[in-house]
Every structure is written in structure tokens, then in C-alpha cells.
Scaffold this active site. Structure first.
Site, PDB file in Angstrom:
ATOM      1  N   GLU A 104      22.827   4.085   2.788  1.00  0.00           N
ATOM      2  CA  GLU A 104      22.122   2.806   2.915  1.00  0.00           C
ATOM      3  C   GLU A 104      21.880   2.126   1.567  1.00  0.00           C
ATOM      4  OE1 GLU A 104      21.304   5.603   4.433  1.00  0.00           O
ATOM      5  OE2 GLU A 104      21.029   5.242   6.575  1.00  0.00           O
TER       6      GLU A 104
ATOM      7  N   PHE B 224      10.034  11.370  15.197  1.00  0.00           N
ATOM      8  CA  PHE B 224      11.297  11.669  14.535  1.00  0.00           C
ATOM      9  C   PHE B 224      11.842  10.410  13.858  1.00  0.00           C
ATOM     10  CE2 PHE B 224      16.007  11.944  14.732  1.00  0.00           C
ATOM     11  CZ  PHE B 224      16.149  12.918  13.752  1.00  0.00           C
ATOM     12  N   GLN B 225      12.233  10.565  12.612  1.00  0.00           N
ATOM     13  CA  GLN B 225      12.755   9.468  11.787  1.00  0.00           C
ATOM     14  C   GLN B 225      11.760   8.305  11.684  1.00  0.00           C
ATOM     15  OE1 GLN B 225      16.916   8.595  12.868  1.00  0.00           O
ATOM     16  NE2 GLN B 225      17.519  10.105  11.333  1.00  0.00           N
TER      17      GLN B 225
ATOM     18  N   LYS C 180      12.058   0.113  18.295  1.00  0.00           N
ATOM     19  CA  LYS C 180      13.163   0.181  19.251  1.00  0.00           C
ATOM     20  C   LYS C 180      12.815  -0.460  20.595  1.00  0.00           C
ATOM     21  CE  LYS C 180      16.803   3.319  20.728  1.00  0.00           C
ATOM     22  NZ  LYS C 180      17.294   4.706  20.762  1.00  0.00           N
TER      23      LYS C 180
ATOM     24  N   MET D 140      23.770   5.757 -23.034  1.00  0.00           N
ATOM     25  CA  MET D 140      22.559   5.107 -23.528  1.00  0.00           C
ATOM     26  C   MET D 140      21.449   6.150 -23.719  1.00  0.00           C
ATOM     27  SD  MET D 140      21.697   2.211 -24.653  1.00  0.00           S
ATOM     28  CE  MET D 140      22.417   0.717 -23.974  1.00  0.00           C
TER      29      MET D 140
END
Lengths: 167, 587
Positions: free
Chosen positions: B53, B115-116, B165, B484
Site C-alpha cells: 500500500e 480483525f484488521q 464495510k 548521505m
């Protein structure tokens, strides 16, 4: 350059979930001070809440705080009451004092002088309700300490500009 | 209002289409399955399936910054949303308009550690311009249109819309984007005319003016860039740009001094230090630009044009703040300077230009060109520029030395062609961003100038590049170090290279091949041009692994805690002027 100023800022916001977290998160995330913060719905029809925040910082920080607040999307208006002219600022406290005998009489006498109201009492305790400036509240609470001060609950400051104008 | 109620997922698709969205970068998961089902049943929206993502947000950023449109991201709840957080923060810091739709567990499970489940609006509150949790399907369309309005108006930024959802399944009414603004959010576009007049008067009488342009001009659009260019030429003053501003003013114009700041050009920083009037446009006096604040441009008056009130007087006190849109304010300023036409003081301007030319004469970007056995990273970018400039390439970068060399040695004539992570400094930005740029410009030459360490942070996106046959070119300056980090360890920590060397790097040629791309490696300067030509001529994706001088450092440099006139021009200066104790603690 780095003189600290104390400012009372009124913020009119959409009363939507998360708005208080947004404002508080702004202060903590950017390291600004909050001396007190109050919030409640003030306009049911337009679904607006008013946040009164007392903060302190240098002039540059205060300007930043106002700019940062006003760029939050749900913020409608930001008013620096300290800058914009005379205003009234009040805070309410509930103060519980526990004791018997002479101390109990003394705290009642002082409450009278400070115009604190008794809102609850038992034979060994009082709860005083008191409204005023933060300094007045502080003074009363300090006086109560040796007389059996047990618990304090304060609202934080609310404030409004004097005169006919409104925002 | 549409007559028939439709489900929340269909409302999402309809709102995106009505907002003119043609592509969404995303990754499916349980909470967003209804949206993916709606996506499946239509043909107006294209979905690019990323591999993580984080890549989706950077791709959307690349798309947005190269097209001037809003980038759109679709991810699932929980880890989908938390993986997007770095990209959202990046977009916030660099003011990139992104709308990120995140799935959420059904409303009745919110707060139950389902969940999630993650508190997405809580987590993203400080890293978005605004965010929403939609609890009522009848609010969905309005909120989505508002999200686009908020993302692109004023100072642009990322907006998250969290979608439980059950809301996606629920039936509701759809409203079009007609009223798709916000009740009260109306950024001020036009500056106070009195202030504009004040600014014009300062410009007309300045002896040593300097323009300091930033990413805000690019965000305001090509029109604003054209006005900025017109104003610089009208005033006949030197012009410097920030890292984010590159492309806002043509690099080939003799007024252009190059980038300003920590690794900016000597002439830019010296001009900033010595000017008597600084005209800051869409720039924010970032610490990479100002160096030590109490020594910042001590003798100048400052004009600052910005659309974000919190950018004015934040780090540096300015004399004339102009709150408004760059393009609009620049037009007003040009009009004020032309009527009556005010010409700069000729003699003063001549001596200012003489001084600027003397600084230019220091040739601060010079480097050791004597080695024929070793590719200098600066040389690699010079050659890349020389061999691709007529193709009008889009350049993205990762973060580190290669990024600064790209900013110094690649020249940009137009906006929207330079995509880099400036504010947040996100390693791993460049490859997915290049992917997003290529999606927006299918026929263009898109190059990610990368370091070998950064590119590994999102290397999985090579798989996305393969799936959509995106001809992205990854040009890796491979010095085997986090360059760097190593440079700072040299400067501040006695050369103790703690964990900045990457042992066991992959074979980038084989890695490219594993992802169906062409892989090449060069180690000698003599081979470089042919390799670059082969890279740009290849029809598909290419990884060109350029083995460069491992120990080269990036100069010039304002060490942390130092002022503009205390630049290090090369390794000798570095040894002679150790960093101050105050400087040590700065980043």
C-alpha cells in the site's frame, strides 16, 4: 524577543466527531502549551461547538497557533480575545473541604467572602461552587488548603468579548 | 439525486468517475471487497494493483504531481491503512493532493479490536489535511466530493475517507459533485491590494533583489509558473528555487541561480545571504533552506506569497506577507509594477549582477573529472541529462546523495517534470512515484534516479511495473553505502560508518530480469553513454545499475547549524571547519 504572553482564544468549530482530538493533537504535535481548554456545543441548529483555549507563548508562537487552528478544515472562526479588546473570562470550580470544628466555621466564613455557594454538605464536609477568574479560584483554593481541602474540580476558562459585537 | 438507491460501493465508484478520476492505485482486502466488486463491473475506472500500500500512495503522488490532478488510493482496513501512513505523511509535507479511501470494519464492530481493525481516522489525523469516517451511506457521496475539494483547494494535501464495510453494502442516494465544496472552507486566493502595492514599492526600489520560489508555484499550476517567470524577467533579478520548486522557472534562463539550501548552489545561498530584498513565492523557509536562523539573510526585507496562513511568519519574520494563491498574487504584483512601469535602478542592478557572477565563478559544482576508471555520480547525472534532455523526461528520485546530485545537475525547464520527496525525505519514494508518473504519461520517458539503498525499500513495485508493462527506467547510482548517512558520519561522527554499508546487495541485473525488466550494469565512464542510450531506447522497463565512486560526498553543503555564507565547497573545507555543537543535534 521571547517574552511569553498568555492568550485566551475562542474557536468556533463544526461539532463533528474527532474535532477535539484534532485541536488537542495540533497543540501536542506542535509543542504548544494548553493552560486550559473547554468545549461544548453552542449552536444546535448549525451544529457548532465553541472551544475556549488558554495558551501561552511568544508573540510568534501565538500567531502560529491561530494560523494553525484556522487552517483546520472544520474550524470556522478563530478569535484571539486577548488581542481583540476587552472580554469577560470566567471559570467554575467545585471544591470539597472536609473538617470539623473551628476549621469548618472558618471555611464557611471565607466562602461567604468569596461568594462561593454551598452545593452539598454533610456534618463533616462541604462542596462549594464558585465562579470567577482563575486567580480568584486559585486564591480561594489556597485558603482552603489548611482547612481540609480534599478535592477540586475545575471547568477551565470560558470567555466572551464585552460589548454588543459578536462572532 | 439519482432516483434509485444504490449501494455504498457503487456510490464510491460513481463519485470517483464524476470527479474525473481515471485511475486508482490500490490493493484489495476484506473490508473493501464491495468496492472491488463494483470496480469489476465497470469500465470507466482503471485500477493499478500495487504490491504494497505504501507504493500505492507514492504512485498516486507521482501521478498527481506530474499531471496536476488529484491522485487516488484505495486500500483495505488495518494494515492496508497503516501501510499508507508514510505516503500520506509524505503527501502532507509536500502538499500533494491525494484522496485515500480506506476500508474499515463494519460500524457496529468499530472499537472492538475486530480483525484488521485500526483507528484509521485517529492514526491519520496528524498526517492528513483532513479525514472522514463515513457512518451513514446517505452522507457518502457528499463526503467524497468534499474530500476532493479539500484535497485540491488551498494548500493541497492528502485526505482520507474511512469506509466501514456495512456502509459499502447499504443502499443510499447518490448526489453529484455540484455542491461538492465545504460549508466554510474557502482558502483566500487574492491578497490584500494594499499589501500588494507595498510589495511592488519594495521591489521597485530594491538594489539587490532575489526571488526564492518553491513548490507552491508548481502547485498553483503552469500558469503561476509562467507569471513567476514573467515577474523575474521584468524585475531582472536573480532567481533561486527550492528542491520542491525546480521546474517552476526555466533552468536555462540566465536569471536562474540553481537550487538553494543545504546542498544548493554557492551563488544561490550567497545571494540569499546578501540580498536586500527577498521575494519568497510558494516557499516556506524550511530549515533545509535557511540554515542557522539567526544568521539568515540578515540585511534583507522579505516579501512572502503563500496560500497557507500558517506558513507566513512561521520560521522567519517577513515584512510583507501576501496571503493568497501564487498565480493570482503574482498577476496582481505584475500589474502593480507595470502601472506605472517601474524600472530597476540600473547601476545598482549591474553591480548586483556582477557580484552574482563572481559567486558563479566559484564553480561550486566542480568535481574531480580526472579518473577514467571510476564513474563519478555527478558525471553519471550529467550524462543522463545530456542524453535525455531532448526527450523531455520526467524524473523521480529516492532520498539521499543521488537526490541532491540530481537536483544540482539535472535541469528542468518546465513544471510537473520533477518528483521528489522533499519535506519528509522518504526513501523508497522514487520507484512507485515513477510508476504513477508513467501511468499518467504512458508515452513519456520516466526515470527514477535512485540510490541502491533507497530503491530496495519499495523494490516490490517492479512487479507492478511488469504487470502493467510500464516502461519505467531505474537509474541507480550504486555506491554500496547509504551515502548521505555515511557523509554525515564522516562530518559528525569521526568517520565511524555505523551500519551505513550494505553488505549483500542484490545483483540488480538479475533482479531486473526476475521482474521481467531489462537489467544492465556499468562500471567504467567509457561505457556509460552507451548504457544510457540502451536504457532509453529499450521499449520496456530497465534497471541500469551504475557503479559509482563509493566515497564521493555531496557538495557544496551548508553543514547543520551553519549560515549561508559558511558553506563547505569540498572535502578540504569539511576538514577545516568542524560542525558546531549546536549543529550536531540538528538533523
Amino acid at each position: 524577543m521571547s517574552d511569553t504572553e498568555r492568550h485566551t482564544i475562542a474557536v468556533l468549530v463544526d461539532n463533528e466527531p474527532g474535532i477535539l482530538a484534532r485541536v488537542v493533537g495540533l497543540f501536542s504535535g506542535r509543542g504548544y502549551n494548553i493552560e486550559s481548554l473547554t468545549v461544548a456545543e453552542v449552536d444546535r441548529i448549525n451544529n457548532l461547538s465553541r472551544i475556549t483555549v488558554v495558551t501561552s507563548g511568544t508573540r510568534m508562537i501565538i500567531e502560529q497557533i491561530k494560523a494553525q487552528l484556522s487552517r483546520l478544515v472544520p474550524v470556522h472562526k478563530v478569535h484571539d480575545l486577548t488581542d481583540e479588546g476587552p472580554y469577560v473570562e470566567r471559570e467554575m470550580a467545585l471544591i470539597k473541604v472536609v473538617g470539623k470544628g473551628e476549621a469548618r466555621d472558618e471555611c464557611l466564613r471565607l466562602a461567604d467572602v468569596f461568594r462561593a455557594r454551598v452545593v452539598d454538605s454533610t456534618t463533616e464536609s462541604f462542596v462549594f461552587e464558585m465562579t470567577g477568574s482563575a486567580e480568584k479560584l486559585n486564591a480561594f483554593i489556597t485558603l482552603m488548603e489548611p482547612l481540609g481541602l480534599a478535592e477540586v474540580s475545575r471547568t477551565g476558562a470560558v470567555a466572551i468579548a464585552r460589548g454588543a459585537g459578536s462572532f | 439525486m439519482s432516483a434509485e438507491p444504490i449501494c455504498g460501493a457503487d456510490i464510491v465508484i460513481k463519485a470517483l468517475v464524476d470527479q474525473g478520476v481515471d485511475v486508482v492505485f490500490g490493493y484489495p482486502g476484506g473490508a473493501v471487497l464491495p468496492i472491488y466488486d463494483s470496480l469489476f463491473k465497470q469500465n470507466s475506472l482503471r485500477h493499478i494493483l500495487v504490491r504494497q500500500e505504501g507504493g500505492a500512495v507514492h504512485a498516486a503522488e507521482g501521478y498527481a504531481r506530474s499531471t496536476g490532478r488529484v491522485g487516488v488510493v484505495l486500500v483495505t482496513s488495518g494494515p492496508g491503512a497503516t501501510n499508507a501512513v508514510t505516503g500520506l505523511t509524505d503527501a502532507l509535507m509536500d502538499s500533494v493532493p491525494v484522496v485515500c479511501l480506506t476500508g474499515q470494519v463494519p460500524t457496529h464492530l468499530i472499537g472492538n479490536d475486530a480483525f484488521q481493525e485500526a483507528d484509521t481516522t485517529g492514526i491519520t489525523r496528524p498526517c492528513t489535511k483532513h479525514n472522514y469516517l463515513v457512518k451513514d451511506v446517505n452522507e457518502l457521496a457528499r463526503i467524497l466530493h468534499e474530500a476532493f475539494y479539500v484535497a485540491k483547494s488551498g494548500r493541497p494535501g492528502p485526505v482520507v475517507v474511512d469506509l466501514p464495510k456495512d456502509v459499502l453494502f447499504a443502499l443510499g442516494s447518490y448526489a453529484g459533485p455540484e455542491q461538492g465544496t465545504h460549508k466554510t472552507y474557502r482558502p483566500q486566493l487574492e491578497a490584500d491590494p494594499a499589501r500588494v502595492a507595498e510589495a511592488a514599492a519594495l521591489i521597485a526600489t530594491a538594489k539587490r533583489p532575489l526571488f526564492y520560489g518553491g513548490g507552491g508555484i508548481v502547485n498553483s499550476g503552469p500558469e503561476a509558473c509562467a507569471r513567476f517567470t514573467e515577474l523575474v524577467r521584468l524585475v531582472d533579478a536573480p532567481c533561486t528555487l527550492t528542491l520542491m520548486g525546480l521546474g517552476a522557472f526555466p533552468a536555462s534562463d540566465p536569471h536562474f541561480l540553481g537550487m538553494v539550501g543545504m546542498h544548493g548552489l554557492y551563488e544561490s545561498n550567497m545571494a540569499m545571504h546578501d540580498c536586500d530584498l527577498m521575494i519568497a513565492v510558494g516557499s516556506r523557509f524550511d530549515d533545509r533552506v535557511t540554515g542557522r536562523l539567526n544568521a539568515f539573510s540578515p540585511g534583507s526585507k522579505k516579501i512572502h506569497i503563500d496560500i497557507d496562513p500558517s506558513s507566513l511568519n512561521k520560521n522567519v519574520r517577513v515584512d510583507v506577507p501576501l496571503l493568497g494563491d501564487c498565480g493570482t498574487v503574482l498577476a496582481a504584483l505584475i500589474a502593480a509594477l507595470k502601472e506605472p512601469l517601474r524600472r530597476p535602478d540600473g547601476a545598482a542592478r549591474q553591480s548586483w549582477w556582477r557580484q552574482v557572477d563572481a559567486w558563479r565563478g566559484r564553480d561550486c559544482l566542480r568535481y574531480d573529472r580526472s579518473r577514467s576508471d571510476l564513474i563519478k555520480p555527478q558525471y553519471a547525472i550529467e550524462r543522463l541529462y545530456a542524453l535525455t534532455r531532448d526527450r523531455d523526461p520526467f524524473i523521480t528520485t529516492e532520498v539521499g546523495q543521488h537526490q541532491m546530485w540530481a537536483a544540482q545537475f539535472f535541469k528542468f525547464e518546465r513544471p510537473y517534470h520533477w518528483m521528489t520527496s522533499g519535506g519528509l525525505g522518504t526513501m523508497g519514494y522514487g520507484l512507485p512515484a515513477a510508476m504513477g508518473v508513467q501511468v499518467g504519461h504512458p508515452d513519456a520517458l520516466v526515470i527514477d534516479i535512485a540510490g541502491e539503498a533507497s530503491i530496495l525499500m519499495n523494490i516490490q513495485e517492479m512487479s507492478t511495473i511488469a504487470q502493467y508493462r510500464l516502461p519505467v527506467k531505474a537509474f541507480i547510482l550504486n555506491n554500496q553505502y547509504m551515502g548521505m548517512v555515511r557523509q554525515w558520519q564522516e562530518l559528525l561522527h569521526g568517520g565511524r560508518y555505523s551500519e551505513s554499508y550494505t553488505a549483500a546487495l542484490p545483483d540488480f541485473v538479475k533482479l531486473a530480469e526476475a521482474f521481467g525488466a531489462k537489467g544492465m550494469r556499468v562500471e567504467r565512464p567509457a561505457e556509460l553513454d552507451d548504457a544510457i542510450r540502451a536504457m532509453i531506447d529499450a521499449p520496456g522497463a530497465v534497471v541500469l545499475d551504475v557503479a559509482v565512486d563509493e566515497m564521493e560526498n555531496c557538495f557544496p553543503m551548508i553543514p547543520s547549524g551553519a549560515a549561508h555564507n559558511e558553506m563547505l565547497l569540498g572535502p578540504r573545507d569539511e576538514a577545516a571547519r568542524p560542525v558546531s555543537e549546536e549543529g550536531m543535534v540538528l538533523v
